[in-house]
Design a protein around this motif. Structure first.
Motif, PDB file in Angstrom:
ATOM      1  N   MET A   1      70.922  45.170 116.028  1.00 11.13           N
ATOM      2  CA  MET A   1      71.779  46.483 116.177  1.00 11.13           C
ATOM      3  C   MET A   1      73.079  46.636 117.034  1.00 11.13           C
ATOM      4  N   ILE A   2      73.683  47.851 116.944  1.00 11.46           N
ATOM      5  CA  ILE A   2      75.144  47.874 117.280  1.00 11.46           C
ATOM      6  C   ILE A   2      74.868  49.180 118.601  1.00 11.46           C
ATOM      7  N   GLN A   3      76.105  48.899 119.412  1.00  7.32           N
ATOM      8  CA  GLN A   3      76.108  49.960 120.301  1.00  7.32           C
ATOM      9  C   GLN A   3      76.581  51.480 119.574  1.00  7.32           C
TER      10      GLN A   3
ATOM     11  N   GLU B   1      83.544  49.014 116.467  1.00  7.32           N
ATOM     12  CA  GLU B   1      82.262  48.379 116.205  1.00  7.32           C
ATOM     13  C   GLU B   1      81.367  48.578 115.249  1.00  7.32           C
ATOM     14  N   THR B   2      81.490  49.996 114.928  1.00  8.31           N
ATOM     15  CA  THR B   2      80.590  50.575 113.926  1.00  8.31           C
ATOM     16  C   THR B   2      81.168  50.324 112.279  1.00  8.31           C
ATOM     17  N   VAL B   3      82.637  50.498 112.406  1.00  4.53           N
ATOM     18  CA  VAL B   3      83.300  50.226 111.121  1.00  4.53           C
ATOM     19  C   VAL B   3      83.406  48.633 110.877  1.00  4.53           C
ATOM     20  N   LYS B   4      83.328  47.737 111.686  1.00  5.49           N
ATOM     21  CA  LYS B   4      83.407  46.471 111.688  1.00  5.49           C
ATOM     22  C   LYS B   4      81.909  46.109 111.033  1.00  5.49           C
ATOM     23  N   ASN B   5      80.934  46.636 111.610  1.00  6.16           N
ATOM     24  CA  ASN B   5      79.596  46.227 111.332  1.00  6.16           C
ATOM     25  C   ASN B   5      79.372  46.780 109.848  1.00  6.16           C
ATOM     26  N   PHE B   6      79.794  47.960 109.293  1.00  9.68           N
ATOM     27  CA  PHE B   6      79.613  48.324 108.014  1.00  9.68           C
ATOM     28  C   PHE B   6      80.511  47.486 107.024  1.00  9.68           C
ATOM     29  N   VAL B   7      81.888  47.096 107.555  1.00 10.08           N
ATOM     30  CA  VAL B   7      82.591  46.153 106.622  1.00 10.08           C
ATOM     31  C   VAL B   7      81.772  44.863 106.340  1.00 10.08           C
ATOM     32  N   ASN B   8      81.253  44.367 107.463  1.00  7.92           N
ATOM     33  CA  ASN B   8      80.613  43.176 107.324  1.00  7.92           C
ATOM     34  C   ASN B   8      79.552  43.321 106.521  1.00  7.92           C
ATOM     35  N   TYR B   9      78.416  44.195 106.469  1.00  8.35           N
ATOM     36  CA  TYR B   9      77.410  44.360 105.539  1.00  8.35           C
ATOM     37  C   TYR B   9      77.928  44.721 104.029  1.00  8.35           C
ATOM     38  N   ALA B  10      79.160  45.343 103.907  1.00 13.00           N
ATOM     39  CA  ALA B  10      79.789  45.623 102.485  1.00 13.00           C
ATOM     40  C   ALA B  10      80.298  44.134 101.890  1.00 13.00           C
TER      41      ALA B  10
ATOM     42  N   ILE C   1      80.413  60.527 107.460  1.00 10.18           N
ATOM     43  CA  ILE C   1      79.454  59.505 107.116  1.00 10.18           C
ATOM     44  C   ILE C   1      79.152  59.013 108.684  1.00 10.18           C
ATOM     45  N   ALA C   2      77.773  58.836 109.092  1.00  3.81           N
ATOM     46  CA  ALA C   2      77.369  58.439 110.426  1.00  3.81           C
ATOM     47  C   ALA C   2      76.332  57.423 110.169  1.00  3.81           C
ATOM     48  N   MET C   3      75.975  56.652 111.376  1.00  2.00           N
ATOM     49  CA  MET C   3      75.005  55.542 111.336  1.00  2.00           C
ATOM     50  C   MET C   3      73.492  56.232 111.603  1.00  2.00           C
ATOM     51  N   ALA C   4      72.660  55.969 110.945  1.00  3.53           N
ATOM     52  CA  ALA C   4      71.242  56.135 110.934  1.00  3.53           C
ATOM     53  C   ALA C   4      70.579  55.167 112.193  1.00  3.53           C
TER      54      ALA C   4
ATOM     55  N   PRO D   1      69.057  55.037 120.868  1.00  2.45           N
ATOM     56  CA  PRO D   1      70.358  55.443 120.620  1.00  2.45           C
ATOM     57  C   PRO D   1      71.206  54.272 120.218  1.00  2.45           C
ATOM     58  N   HIS D   2      70.749  53.044 120.525  1.00  2.57           N
ATOM     59  CA  HIS D   2      71.592  52.010 120.396  1.00  2.57           C
ATOM     60  C   HIS D   2      70.880  51.012 119.095  1.00  2.57           C
ATOM     61  N   SER D   3      70.301  51.419 118.071  1.00  4.86           N
ATOM     62  CA  SER D   3      69.394  50.788 117.114  1.00  4.86           C
ATOM     63  C   SER D   3      69.996  50.658 115.913  1.00  4.86           C
ATOM     64  N   ALA D   4      71.170  51.409 115.848  1.00  7.36           N
ATOM     65  CA  ALA D   4      71.782  51.098 114.173  1.00  7.36           C
ATOM     66  C   ALA D   4      72.042  49.942 113.597  1.00  7.36           C
ATOM     67  N   THR D   5      71.791  49.785 112.548  1.00  8.52           N
ATOM     68  CA  THR D   5      71.883  48.107 111.857  1.00  8.52           C
ATOM     69  C   THR D   5      72.993  48.685 110.610  1.00  8.52           C
ATOM     70  N   SER D   6      72.262  48.649 109.508  1.00 10.70           N
ATOM     71  CA  SER D   6      72.792  48.741 108.161  1.00 10.70           C
ATOM     72  C   SER D   6      72.668  50.101 107.680  1.00 10.70           C
ATOM     73  N   GLN D   7      71.762  51.178 108.026  1.00 13.41           N
ATOM     74  CA  GLN D   7      71.517  52.226 107.485  1.00 13.41           C
ATOM     75  C   GLN D   7      72.477  53.319 107.923  1.00 13.41           C
ATOM     76  N   PHE D   8      72.952  54.262 106.824  1.00 10.37           N
ATOM     77  CA  PHE D   8      73.844  55.420 107.113  1.00 10.37           C
ATOM     78  C   PHE D   8      73.381  56.601 106.561  1.00 10.37           C
ATOM     79  N   PHE D   9      74.102  57.813 106.767  1.00 11.23           N
ATOM     80  CA  PHE D   9      73.702  58.834 106.108  1.00 11.23           C
ATOM     81  C   PHE D   9      75.358  59.510 105.994  1.00 11.23           C
ATOM     82  N   ILE D  10      75.268  60.554 104.867  1.00  9.57           N
ATOM     83  CA  ILE D  10      76.584  61.296 104.599  1.00  9.57           C
ATOM     84  C   ILE D  10      75.651  62.802 104.997  1.00  9.57           C
TER      85      ILE D  10
END
Length: 188
Positions: free
Chosen positions: A91-93, A46-55, A107-110, A115-124
């Motif tokens: 937000m994603i799980q 779900e996290t990868v799908k979320n990032f791919v969709n934003y990209a 790389i991880a979700m900010a 804990p289930h509030s990540a959307t677009s932000q990430f951090f390396i």
């Protein structure tokens, strides 16, 4: 109708991309140089799908690394160069149970304290010991979901981690000269 067709095309492309062989490769062009990341949909689907969709929507293009803490992490994916926060989707799980660790160059979700509030932000992660961000060590019992790792451009990540920072309004650790994420594309 045209917007619906465009959204459908983006969704189909994202689904096709995630169906391809693991890992998913991301090319991130920044104002300081290119970074390549491989993402693991088998570990954090779900996290990868979320990032791919934003990209694929071009959401990340023109955003900045808005929070940089030397020896810890560089965070981006949510603010414009004038520090305006972009409107995001749902937000994603948190998929931090996937066994991946917050090691250097992952790389991880900010997220917020939820804990289930990540959307677009990430951090390396740039720190060598960010284990306290892992689920097993996190105070909230969740930690931060790792979903990939930098495979090329670690010297760019290191350089971003060393830029001079300061405060912009209520935001701290903001690079004094914006580090722009110019383009994010899914390579496979």
């Amino acid at each position: 109708m045209r917007n619906f067709a465009a959204m459908l095309a983006v969704t189909l492309l994202a689904t096709a991309t995630l169906s391809a062989a693991n890992p998913v490769v991301v090319d991130m062009k920044t104002s300081m140089g290119p970074i390549q990341i491989e993402m693991y949909p088998d570990k954090a689907p779900e996290t990868v799908k979320n990032f791919v969709n934003y990209a694929n929507q071009g959401f990340y293009d023109g955003t900045i690394f808005h929070r940089v803490i030397d020896g810890f992490m560089i965070q981006g994916g949510g603010f414009t160069p004038n520090m305006q926060e972009k409107e995001t989707g749902a937000m994603i799980q948190n998929e931090s149970t996937n066994g991946l660790k917050n090691d250097k160059y992952t790389i991880a979700m900010a997220r917020t304290p939820n804990p289930h509030s990540a959307t677009s932000q990430f951090f390396i992660n740039t720190g060598t010991d960010n284990g306290f961000l892992n689920r097993a060590s996190a105070r909230d019992g969740w930690g931060y979901c790792v979903f990939g790792k930098v495979t090329k451009g670690t010297e760019i990540v290191d350089a971003i981690g060393k830029v001079a920072t300061g405060n912009v309004g209520p935001h701290g650790d903001v690079p004094r000269t914006p580090v722009i994420i110019e383009k994010v594309t899914i390579a496979q």
